[in-house]
Design a protein around this motif. Structure first.
Motif, short mmCIF file in Angstrom:
data_model
loop_
_atom_site.label_atom_id
_atom_site.label_comp_id
_atom_site.label_asym_id
_atom_site.label_seq_id
_atom_site.Cartn_x
_atom_site.Cartn_y
_atom_site.Cartn_z
N GLN A 124 -40.40 66.32 9.89
CA GLN A 124 -41.54 65.54 9.75
C GLN A 124 -41.24 63.98 9.91
OE1 GLN A 124 -43.05 66.18 5.56
NE2 GLN A 124 -44.28 64.33 5.73
N GLU A 125 -42.15 63.44 10.61
CA GLU A 125 -41.81 61.90 11.13
C GLU A 125 -42.96 61.15 10.66
OE1 GLU A 125 -42.22 58.30 12.66
OE2 GLU A 125 -43.29 60.21 13.78
N GLY A 126 -43.12 60.40 9.49
CA GLY A 126 -44.43 59.91 9.06
C GLY A 126 -45.50 61.04 8.58
N ARG A 127 -46.77 61.05 9.21
CA ARG A 127 -47.54 61.98 8.94
C ARG A 127 -47.56 63.02 9.91
NH1 ARG A 127 -48.54 62.80 3.65
NH2 ARG A 127 -50.84 63.26 4.20
N ARG A 128 -46.73 63.21 10.70
CA ARG A 128 -46.61 64.16 11.91
C ARG A 128 -45.39 65.19 11.47
NH1 ARG A 128 -44.34 62.80 17.28
NH2 ARG A 128 -42.44 62.94 15.94
N LEU A 129 -45.83 66.56 11.56
CA LEU A 129 -44.93 67.68 11.21
C LEU A 129 -44.82 68.22 12.43
CD1 LEU A 129 -44.08 69.82 7.94
CD2 LEU A 129 -44.48 70.92 10.27
N ALA A 130 -43.62 68.53 13.17
CA ALA A 130 -43.52 69.55 14.24
C ALA A 130 -42.30 70.58 13.99
CB ALA A 130 -43.14 68.39 15.35
N PHE A 131 -42.55 71.65 14.71
CA PHE A 131 -41.67 72.71 14.61
C PHE A 131 -41.54 73.55 16.03
CE2 PHE A 131 -46.12 74.34 14.12
CZ PHE A 131 -46.07 75.61 14.95
N ALA A 132 -40.44 74.14 16.05
CA ALA A 132 -39.99 74.78 17.32
C ALA A 132 -38.98 75.85 17.07
CB ALA A 132 -39.58 73.72 18.29
N THR A 133 -38.87 76.71 18.03
CA THR A 133 -37.86 77.78 17.65
C THR A 133 -36.36 77.05 17.86
OG1 THR A 133 -39.31 79.53 18.78
CG2 THR A 133 -36.83 79.85 18.82
N THR A 134 -36.25 76.16 18.41
CA THR A 134 -35.02 75.60 18.59
C THR A 134 -34.92 74.19 18.24
OG1 THR A 134 -34.97 74.89 20.85
CG2 THR A 134 -34.22 77.22 20.57
N PRO A 135 -33.81 73.82 17.27
CA PRO A 135 -33.95 72.31 16.82
C PRO A 135 -33.93 71.22 18.05
CG PRO A 135 -32.44 73.41 15.52
CD PRO A 135 -32.87 74.50 16.67
N ALA A 136 -33.19 71.64 19.07
CA ALA A 136 -33.08 70.71 20.25
C ALA A 136 -34.46 70.34 20.84
CB ALA A 136 -32.08 71.26 21.31
N ALA A 137 -35.28 71.22 20.78
CA ALA A 137 -36.71 71.08 21.33
C ALA A 137 -37.54 69.80 20.63
CB ALA A 137 -37.52 72.23 21.30
N LEU A 138 -37.13 69.70 19.53
CA LEU A 138 -37.70 68.54 18.58
C LEU A 138 -37.28 67.32 19.02
CD1 LEU A 138 -37.74 70.26 14.96
CD2 LEU A 138 -39.96 70.24 16.69
N LEU A 139 -36.23 67.28 19.46
CA LEU A 139 -35.48 65.99 20.12
C LEU A 139 -36.76 65.10 21.35
CD1 LEU A 139 -31.85 66.61 20.29
CD2 LEU A 139 -33.21 65.50 18.54
N ALA A 140 -37.29 66.09 21.93
CA ALA A 140 -38.32 65.67 22.93
C ALA A 140 -39.59 64.68 22.38
CB ALA A 140 -38.96 66.90 23.78
N LEU A 141 -39.80 64.81 21.05
CA LEU A 141 -40.69 64.07 20.58
C LEU A 141 -40.37 62.57 20.40
CD1 LEU A 141 -42.38 66.58 18.21
CD2 LEU A 141 -43.17 66.16 20.21
N PRO A 142 -41.14 61.72 20.53
CA PRO A 142 -41.02 60.24 20.14
C PRO A 142 -40.84 60.20 18.43
CG PRO A 142 -42.99 60.71 20.83
CD PRO A 142 -42.36 61.74 21.19
N GLY A 143 -39.71 59.63 17.85
CA GLY A 143 -39.91 59.33 16.60
C GLY A 143 -38.70 60.29 15.98
N THR A 144 -38.22 61.23 16.67
CA THR A 144 -37.11 62.13 15.94
C THR A 144 -35.61 61.33 16.07
OG1 THR A 144 -38.62 64.25 16.74
CG2 THR A 144 -36.37 64.49 16.27
#
Length: 283
Positions: A149-169
């Motif tokens: 969760q970054e601010g008011r955005r919650l993101a999810f993915a099968t692998t943790p590394a995929a979430l690194l593709a999002l700005p703010g992670t």
């Protein structure tokens, strides 16, 4: 297995298609076929190689009853026929993908559907009426889901590394988790190696809405209750019957090949000993 990904804007703003595209691209190794669904503040996606059992885009195009909301699943169910019967579905359900059955189960029973699913599965579902996102994972732990969760955005993915593709992670290691690994401590099943990215443990679900995200356990093995039989031999017979059914359930797959990992011990060898006759009977 296939890969799930998605996001939810907790403030009600529209989900960002660009962020969904970044997550999907980060999971390209899971397959070329990509499904993306957007509905208001929620966006769900799935990457697959087209395994009929393991993934799909549940909905009318698959023959499954549609309904409000979005549901995507990566699933290999142990008892799809029993689940279809419990859902009151007709013979046509035999041709549906396991993911379709998961979607129908969610539309029928809501959050309580997790008590009816057996096998290796993970799913994400968006309820537009309640404006609520549900993430759930099987009790075996043969699937994976990570979230951030970054601010008011919650993101999810099968692998943790995929979430690194999002700005703010954050792009920093979780040093405590690294220390746990170096000292052979398995950890709590929640911390990942990436700071700020959490894992959804096996047997747990996550509910997210405008109040934030809440994680709770949904599977309790102690609820199974005791088994009382008349003779010692009855326990052996009951165990072998259950063991055979468990092995048979895992012989289903998208292709003709079945593989086994052998450790040299009695447990994995007995799995193969039971699978052999069952496969021979199928030719």
């Amino acid at each position: 297995m296939s890969a799930l990904f998605g996001l939810l804007r907790l403030d009600g703003a529209p989900a960002d298609p660009g962020d969904l595209a970044r997550l999907g691209a980060a999971l390209a190794a899971f397959g070329d076929l990509e499904t993306v669904r957007l509905e208001g503040p929620a966006g769900l996606g799935l990457r697959t190689r087209g395994e009929g059992l393991a993934a799909g885009d549940p909905g009318a195009e698959a023959g499954a009853p549609g309904g409000p909301g979005l549901c995507l699943a990566a699933a290999r169910l142990d008892d799809p026929a029993d689940l279809a019967e419990a859902l009151g579905l007709g013979p046509e359900a035999r041709t549906w993908r396991d993911a379709d059955l998961v979607a129908v189960a969610w539309r029928r029973w809501g959050e309580a559907c997790v008590d009816r699913l057996s096998g290796d599965w993970a799913f994400a579902a968006w309820d537009p009426t309640e404006r609520r996102l549900l993430l759930a994972r099987d009790h075996h732990g043969n699937t994976g889901l990570a979230w951030h969760q970054e601010g008011r955005r919650l993101a999810f993915a099968t692998t943790p590394a995929a979430l690194l593709a999002l700005p703010g992670t954050p792009r920093r290691p979780d040093l405590l988790r690294v220390a746990q690994m170096l000292t052979a401590w398995p950890g709590d099943g929640v911390r990942s190696f990436h700071e700020g990215i959490q894992l959804l443990p096996p047997g747990h679900l996550l509910v997210a809405d405008d109040r934030g995200a809440r994680v709770r356990r949904h599977w309790f093995p102690e609820r199974a209750g005791p088994l009382a039989l008349r003779r010692d031999e009855d326990y052996v017979e009951a165990f072998l019957d259950l063991y055979r059914r468990a092995v048979d359930a895992r012989l289903r797959g998208a292709g003709p090949t079945v593989a086994a990992t052998l450790s040299g011990g009695l447990d994995s060898g007995s799995v193969v000993a039971l699978a052999g006759p069952a496969l021979a009977a199928q030719g």
